[in-house]
Design an enzyme around this catalytic site. Structure first.
Site, PDB file in Angstrom:
ATOM      1  N   SER A 123      18.337  54.478 -23.998  1.00 43.86           N
ATOM      2  CA  SER A 123      17.474  54.932 -22.903  1.00 43.86           C
ATOM      3  C   SER A 123      16.629  56.106 -23.367  1.00 43.86           C
ATOM      4  CB  SER A 123      18.371  55.363 -21.733  1.00 43.86           C
ATOM      5  OG  SER A 123      17.650  56.146 -20.808  1.00 43.86           O
ATOM      6  N   TYR A 149      26.023  60.262 -17.911  1.00 43.96           N
ATOM      7  CA  TYR A 149      25.476  58.944 -18.260  1.00 43.96           C
ATOM      8  C   TYR A 149      24.594  59.059 -19.496  1.00 43.96           C
ATOM      9  CZ  TYR A 149      22.096  55.163 -18.381  1.00 43.96           C
ATOM     10  OH  TYR A 149      21.278  54.138 -18.820  1.00 43.96           O
ATOM     11  N   LYS A 153      24.828  57.682 -23.814  1.00 45.37           N
ATOM     12  CA  LYS A 153      23.852  56.961 -24.653  1.00 45.37           C
ATOM     13  C   LYS A 153      23.692  57.669 -25.994  1.00 45.37           C
ATOM     14  CE  LYS A 153      22.880  53.669 -21.726  1.00 45.37           C
ATOM     15  NZ  LYS A 153      23.456  52.338 -21.979  1.00 45.37           N
TER      16      LYS A 153
HETATM   17  P1  NAD Z   1      23.329  46.480 -14.487  1.00 43.34           P
HETATM   18  O1  NAD Z   1      24.371  47.321 -13.846  1.00 43.34           O
HETATM   19  O2  NAD Z   1      22.541  45.556 -13.658  1.00 43.34           O
HETATM   20  O3  NAD Z   1      23.968  45.669 -15.707  1.00 43.34           O
HETATM   21  C1  NAD Z   1      25.101  46.105 -16.397  1.00 43.34           C
HETATM   22  C2  NAD Z   1      26.093  44.953 -16.403  1.00 43.34           C
HETATM   23  O4  NAD Z   1      27.247  45.331 -17.147  1.00 43.34           O
HETATM   24  C3  NAD Z   1      26.565  44.576 -15.007  1.00 43.34           C
HETATM   25  O5  NAD Z   1      26.415  43.177 -14.855  1.00 43.34           O
HETATM   26  C4  NAD Z   1      28.020  44.989 -14.979  1.00 43.34           C
HETATM   27  O6  NAD Z   1      28.782  44.141 -14.152  1.00 43.34           O
HETATM   28  C5  NAD Z   1      28.392  44.887 -16.440  1.00 43.34           C
HETATM   29  N1  NAD Z   1      29.500  45.761 -16.871  1.00 43.34           N
HETATM   30  C6  NAD Z   1      29.653  47.087 -16.639  1.00 43.34           C
HETATM   31  N2  NAD Z   1      30.767  47.532 -17.225  1.00 43.34           N
HETATM   32  C7  NAD Z   1      31.333  46.469 -17.845  1.00 43.34           C
HETATM   33  C8  NAD Z   1      32.510  46.299 -18.623  1.00 43.34           C
HETATM   34  N3  NAD Z   1      33.342  47.323 -18.871  1.00 43.34           N
HETATM   35  N4  NAD Z   1      32.792  45.074 -19.112  1.00 43.34           N
HETATM   36  C9  NAD Z   1      31.964  44.026 -18.859  1.00 43.34           C
HETATM   37  N5  NAD Z   1      30.845  44.124 -18.129  1.00 43.34           N
HETATM   38  C10 NAD Z   1      30.536  45.340 -17.630  1.00 43.34           C
HETATM   39  O7  NAD Z   1      22.342  47.498 -15.267  1.00 43.34           O
HETATM   40  P2  NAD Z   1      20.981  47.208 -16.043  1.00 43.34           P
HETATM   41  O8  NAD Z   1      19.908  47.970 -15.357  1.00 43.34           O
HETATM   42  O9  NAD Z   1      20.803  45.773 -16.301  1.00 43.34           O
HETATM   43  O10 NAD Z   1      21.280  47.983 -17.395  1.00 43.34           O
HETATM   44  C11 NAD Z   1      21.749  47.316 -18.560  1.00 43.34           C
HETATM   45  C12 NAD Z   1      21.899  48.334 -19.673  1.00 43.34           C
HETATM   46  O11 NAD Z   1      20.658  48.987 -19.901  1.00 43.34           O
HETATM   47  C13 NAD Z   1      22.904  49.441 -19.361  1.00 43.34           C
HETATM   48  O12 NAD Z   1      23.595  49.774 -20.550  1.00 43.34           O
HETATM   49  C14 NAD Z   1      22.031  50.583 -18.943  1.00 43.34           C
HETATM   50  O13 NAD Z   1      22.636  51.839 -19.175  1.00 43.34           O
HETATM   51  C15 NAD Z   1      20.823  50.384 -19.848  1.00 43.34           C
HETATM   52  N6  NAD Z   1      19.603  51.017 -19.326  1.00 43.34           N
HETATM   53  C16 NAD Z   1      19.174  50.710 -18.055  1.00 43.34           C
HETATM   54  C17 NAD Z   1      18.029  51.322 -17.550  1.00 43.34           C
HETATM   55  C18 NAD Z   1      17.552  51.041 -16.155  1.00 43.34           C
HETATM   56  O14 NAD Z   1      16.773  51.847 -15.624  1.00 43.34           O
HETATM   57  N7  NAD Z   1      17.932  49.950 -15.518  1.00 43.34           N
HETATM   58  C19 NAD Z   1      17.342  52.253 -18.336  1.00 43.34           C
HETATM   59  C20 NAD Z   1      17.797  52.521 -19.636  1.00 43.34           C
HETATM   60  C21 NAD Z   1      18.935  51.892 -20.118  1.00 43.34           C
HETATM   61  N1  UFG Z   2      12.084  59.002  -6.961  1.00 41.50           N
HETATM   62  C1  UFG Z   2      11.705  59.355  -5.680  1.00 41.50           C
HETATM   63  N2  UFG Z   2      12.427  58.873  -4.629  1.00 41.50           N
HETATM   64  C2  UFG Z   2      13.503  58.056  -4.783  1.00 41.50           C
HETATM   65  C3  UFG Z   2      13.890  57.688  -6.110  1.00 41.50           C
HETATM   66  C4  UFG Z   2      13.162  58.190  -7.177  1.00 41.50           C
HETATM   67  O1  UFG Z   2      10.749  60.104  -5.512  1.00 41.50           O
HETATM   68  O2  UFG Z   2      14.121  57.673  -3.792  1.00 41.50           O
HETATM   69  C5  UFG Z   2      11.295  59.496  -8.105  1.00 41.50           C
HETATM   70  C6  UFG Z   2      12.112  60.327  -9.066  1.00 41.50           C
HETATM   71  O3  UFG Z   2      12.079  61.688  -8.684  1.00 41.50           O
HETATM   72  C7  UFG Z   2      11.389  60.077 -10.378  1.00 41.50           C
HETATM   73  C8  UFG Z   2      10.828  58.657 -10.231  1.00 41.50           C
HETATM   74  O4  UFG Z   2      10.849  58.380  -8.829  1.00 41.50           O
HETATM   75  O5  UFG Z   2      10.310  60.957 -10.479  1.00 41.50           O
HETATM   76  C9  UFG Z   2      11.638  57.606 -10.953  1.00 41.50           C
HETATM   77  O6  UFG Z   2      13.005  57.751 -10.570  1.00 41.50           O
HETATM   78  P1  UFG Z   2      14.103  56.662 -10.932  1.00 41.50           P
HETATM   79  O7  UFG Z   2      15.393  57.126 -10.369  1.00 41.50           O
HETATM   80  O8  UFG Z   2      13.618  55.307 -10.582  1.00 41.50           O
HETATM   81  O9  UFG Z   2      14.122  56.711 -12.525  1.00 41.50           O
HETATM   82  P2  UFG Z   2      14.469  57.949 -13.490  1.00 41.50           P
HETATM   83  O10 UFG Z   2      13.255  58.162 -14.321  1.00 41.50           O
HETATM   84  O11 UFG Z   2      15.048  59.090 -12.795  1.00 41.50           O
HETATM   85  O12 UFG Z   2      15.691  57.287 -14.269  1.00 41.50           O
HETATM   86  C10 UFG Z   2      15.502  56.673 -15.471  1.00 41.50           C
HETATM   87  C11 UFG Z   2      16.519  55.549 -15.733  1.00 41.50           C
HETATM   88  C12 UFG Z   2      17.851  56.105 -16.112  1.00 41.50           C
HETATM   89  C13 UFG Z   2      17.744  57.247 -17.079  1.00 41.50           C
HETATM   90  C14 UFG Z   2      16.854  58.292 -16.522  1.00 41.50           C
HETATM   91  C15 UFG Z   2      16.795  59.507 -17.408  1.00 41.50           C
HETATM   92  O13 UFG Z   2      16.652  54.708 -14.618  1.00 41.50           O
HETATM   93  O14 UFG Z   2      18.577  55.074 -16.748  1.00 41.50           O
HETATM   94  O15 UFG Z   2      15.579  57.710 -16.402  1.00 41.50           O
HETATM   95  O16 UFG Z   2      15.593  60.160 -17.355  1.00 41.50           O
HETATM   96  F1  UFG Z   2      18.933  57.821 -17.367  1.00 41.50           F
END
Ligand code: NAD
Ligand code: UFG
Length: 337
Positions: A123, A149, A153
């Site tokens: 991330s 969290y 990473k």
């Molecule tokens: P998500 O929660 O939809 O997907 C994660 C999946 O992992 C889920 O299906 C959950 O059931 C499964 N899981 C969790 N713990 C587990 C375990 N111990 N064993 C087996 N399965 C398990 O989240 P996502 O948004 O699809 O994110 C996927 C990956 O990408 C994560 O590692 C997350 O940290 C990373 N990531 C997500 C974002 C974002 O904004 N969505 C940003 C940066 C990184």
């Molecule tokens: N925001 C609002 N209202 C809400 C939710 C979010 O104004 O109800 C704003 C936040 O302040 C931010 C932007 O929308 O400025 C995006 O927020 P998100 O929560 O959607 O995303 P973030 O950038 O905070 O989070 C992302 C990833 C995480 C990661 C994080 C670290 O989703 O996985 O960046 O910066 F860890």
């Protein structure tokens, strides 16, 4: 065959779909703690292929040994983990156990089975606070993320780097995602958060569909063009394509590779609100609320390394992201339930 941990989740399900469309065989391991088997059923229906889902935990070493022993797995894409930033502050041990502990168990099982090809979901949070509005480049030193969290990473990237250093047979891709949003263009799969969403686009979606009353915009006094935070939003299908490119790129290499997956452009919270309003054809009520603890004012990806080395760039606009999110939300107002 590719093993996809967390493949039933949001990014995982879109990546499984893209892998199947590229002709890969896929096995999904997911404990369904934050997802539904229905996502994989729909992926199989959309592609006419058959990704198998094994319901189980990456912390279960015996299960991993069995899976790696019984299937011709050549690489693993590792999405499984917990991802709620705020929850990780309340429950740090659950995050260190699941994300760090789970990754160590997976790496050990892969090492024992001789499967040494891994793509990891990192991330942009690993860059931490670098001061002011920032474009992040892979050569920057890792920062200190504000949440447990985010720290998981950094820890997992470090553990993977040390593993590859100790055993040069490993090939590892660290993919640093910016802000994934959007859904498959069918509207049949998408992001389905449990409870009140923490993230911006899922929250707006639930306002649009009438499940929530109004959006709180966290701060309009940042040093940005409209005062709200800037983020680099990336369509989940572009992100999925980046995984396939990374997997194919590392297939005949060894070592550790790091790529930002982002568009290179920052959009403000209000830009997202306006794009969503255009997509759904209604006003999104919002109020300006205080800043949220831990939010950085503005950051976006420098995406040039992925463009140069993987031949990958984002193709979908913010309008595409919101149109596809709205299609998914309108067709599935209660998500997969
Ligand atoms: P998500 O929660 O939809 O997907 C994660 C999946 O992992 C889920 O299906 C959950 O059931 C499964 N899981 C969790 N713990 C587990 C375990 N111990 N064993 C087996 N399965 C398990 O989240 P996502 O948004 O699809 O994110 C996927 C990956 O990408 C994560 O590692 C997350 O940290 C990373 N990531 C997500 C974002 C974002 O904004 N969505 C940003 C940066 C990184
Ligand atoms: N925001 C609002 N209202 C809400 C939710 C979010 O104004 O109800 C704003 C936040 O302040 C931010 C932007 O929308 O400025 C995006 O927020 P998100 O929560 O959607 O995303 P973030 O950038 O905070 O989070 C992302 C990833 C995480 C990661 C994080 C670290 O989703 O996985 O960046 O910066 F860890």
């Amino acid at each position: 065959m590719i093993l996809v941990t967390g493949g039933a989740g949001y990014i995982g399900s879109h990546t499984v779909l893209t892998l199947l469309q590229h002709g890969h065989d896929v096995l999904v391991l997911d404990n369904l703690c934050n997802s539904s088997a229905e996502a994989i059923h729909r992926v199989n229906r959309l592609t006419g292929k058959n990704a198998r889902l094994i319901e189980g935990d990456i912390r279960n070493r015996a299960l991993l040994d069995q899976i790696l022993g019984e299937h011709p797995i050549r690489a693993v894409i590792h999405f499984a983990g917990l991802k709620a930033v705020g929850e990780s502050v309340q429950k740090p041990l659950a995050y260190y156990d699941n994300n760090v502990g789970g990754s160590i168990t997976l790496i050990e099982a892969m090492q024992a089975a001789g499967v040494k090809n891994l793509v990891f979901s990192s991330s942009a949070t690993v860059y931490g606070e670098q001061g002011g509005a920032r474009e992040y480049t892979e050569t920057m030193p890792l920062g200190v993320p504000s949440s447990p969290y985010g720290k998981t990473k950094v820890m997992i990237e470090t553990i993977l780097g040390d593993t590859a250093h100790a055993d040069p047979a490993w090939t590892i891709a660290l993919l640093r995602y910016f802000n994934p949003v959007g859904a498959h263009e069918s509207g049949d799969i998408g992001e389905d958060p449990q409870g009140i969403p923490n993230n911006l686009v899922p929250y707006i979606s639930q306002v649009a569909v009438g499940r929530l009353e109004r959006l709180a915009v966290y701060g309009d006094d940042y040093d940005t063009p409209d005062g709200t935070c800037l983020r680099d939003y990336i369509h989940v299908m572009d992100l999925a394509a980046g995984h396939v490119k990374a997997l194919e790129h590392i297939a005949d290499k060894t070592g550790v590779y790091t790529w930002n997956l982002g568009s290179g452009t920052g959009s403000s919270v209000l830009d997202v609100v306006r794009a969503y309003e255009k997509a759904c054809g209604k006003a999104i009520p919002y109020t300006i609320a205080p800043r949220r603890a831990g939010d950085l004012p503005a950051f976006w990806a420098n995406p040039e390394k992925a463009a140069r080395e993987l031949g990958w760039r984002t193709e979908r606009s913010l309008d595409d992201m919101m149109a596809d999110t709205w299609r998914w939300q309108a067709k599935n107002p209660q998500g997969y339930r």
